[in-house]
Design an enzyme around this catalytic site. Sequence first.
Site, PDB file in Angstrom:
ATOM      1  N   SER A 180       0.835  -1.199   0.000  1.00 39.98           N
ATOM      2  CA  SER A 180       0.000   0.000   0.000  1.00 39.98           C
ATOM      3  C   SER A 180       0.880   1.263   0.000  1.00 39.98           C
ATOM      4  O   SER A 180       1.566   1.530  -0.975  1.00 39.98           O
ATOM      5  CB  SER A 180      -0.970  -0.034   1.176  1.00 39.98           C
ATOM      6  OG  SER A 180      -1.995   0.916   1.019  1.00 39.98           O
ATOM      7  N   ASP A 356     -10.446  -5.585  -4.390  1.00 41.31           N
ATOM      8  CA  ASP A 356      -9.962  -4.359  -3.749  1.00 41.31           C
ATOM      9  C   ASP A 356     -10.706  -3.171  -4.347  1.00 41.31           C
ATOM     10  O   ASP A 356     -10.571  -2.880  -5.542  1.00 41.31           O
ATOM     11  CB  ASP A 356      -8.455  -4.226  -3.993  1.00 41.31           C
ATOM     12  CG  ASP A 356      -7.807  -3.132  -3.162  1.00 41.31           C
ATOM     13  OD1 ASP A 356      -8.529  -2.228  -2.699  1.00 41.31           O
ATOM     14  OD2 ASP A 356      -6.580  -3.179  -2.975  1.00 41.31           O
ATOM     15  N   HIS A 388      -8.113  -5.112   0.138  1.00 37.38           N
ATOM     16  CA  HIS A 388      -6.904  -4.349   0.452  1.00 37.38           C
ATOM     17  C   HIS A 388      -6.208  -4.829   1.729  1.00 37.38           C
ATOM     18  O   HIS A 388      -5.012  -4.568   1.919  1.00 37.38           O
ATOM     19  CB  HIS A 388      -7.263  -2.862   0.590  1.00 37.38           C
ATOM     20  CG  HIS A 388      -6.130  -1.933   0.341  1.00 37.38           C
ATOM     21  ND1 HIS A 388      -5.623  -1.664  -0.906  1.00 37.38           N
ATOM     22  CD2 HIS A 388      -5.366  -1.193   1.201  1.00 37.38           C
ATOM     23  CE1 HIS A 388      -4.624  -0.808  -0.819  1.00 37.38           C
ATOM     24  NE2 HIS A 388      -4.446  -0.510   0.448  1.00 37.38           N
TER      25      HIS A 388
END
Length: 421
Positions: A180, A356, A388
């Site tokens: 991320s 996601d 995610h």
Amino acid sequence: MKRVFWLIIPLIVALIFSPQKQNNTCKSYLSYFNIFFSSDCYHNPDQDDDILGIIQRHVGVHETHEVQTDDGYFLTLFRIPRQNPRGVIFFQHPLTTDARVWVGQYNESVAFLFWRAGYDVWLGNIRGSHCCKKHVSLDPTEAAFWNFSFHEIGYYDNHASIEYVKQQTGGSKIIYLGYSLGGTSGMVYASTRDKEAVDSVKMMVVITPTTHLQLSCTSLLKYLLFISYNLQGVVSLADPLFVFNRQDAWYAKMGRFLVTHFPCKKCMLYFSYLFVGFPEDAFEPDLINMFVRVHMSEYPLKMLYHYYQMYVVDGIFQRYDYGEEGNLLQYGTKEPTSYLLENIKVPVYIVSGANDNLDCPNAIEKLYNLLPKNSTAHGKLMVEGFNHLDYAYGRYRNEKVYFKILQLLDKIHLDDQNCLH
């Protein structure tokens, strides 16, 4: 109403009179309603420990290092050393957390998986995170300390950390794995310091790297960011430091307590899925309270606003937009400059999830197509059913993601050995 009453009373009594090592983990979501008395629940010491205590418990060896960035921040790096390693790997964590995310799955933690596979493991921490609140002249109580976004993480923090790890491990190239925010900052580093990256990084693995957030992505986050971004004056009055999730704030402490002891864990998960996507494979029940503990790191709202600006321009990976006057001062142009992904020469392997809704498949495809063909020679991995969060807490995270990354690294290592012969 009576049924709810009889569910709450045992919880209150247990909190007051239970021994110090009370149950904090359950093997099923239903058992959290009776966490202190259910035989399905137990006390897990990792939840109450710091990162070094967790590593010591499961591995037995660790090191702590400190590195200074070019702009004056001090970063703490944790190492799980390995003699005669198969390679050196550096992990960079997501937003809202720190290096604990890599050891937050007990004995099956990601960091331990790579260490047992033969890698010298280094865990990075970004400025402002739990153990990185030192600066040569600024104090965390000053707003100037928090004046950074993912650009500074990539350009300064990753640069300082990678060069330090390289120097400490004999000058060999390292493997960078970013998740991320760790992926976003990795792309910033590889595109702005492209020559250095080629000399220092063997390969970059970026997991859901959030570089091209698009309006078509359905995460609830973009709507909350829209409200916050357009009410910045009100937000700054409430918190002059412009810091989200401040650890010392009473509301943060109360929030952590309530969420940790809230028995309906699935309700909490369903709410989080509005932000990260609904998975096909369940979030493991015994990791839910560890998740709450690990994802409580401070960060500036400027970080979130930078991500929001990418939504506004519908998926352009660019530097922070300060407005026309500010941009002229910062960049010499009225518009913020974009990151030149075509400069990236390091091999990049992108991992993403089909479910996601934050870094949705269209955004990942855009990043992949903008990278030079040579850097994407190893392809990409789209994981069916993953959202995610699943890379840290999904039931099949190792089987569907990390074992496959290790297989790819083994193949690259074997190819390198064959080239030497």
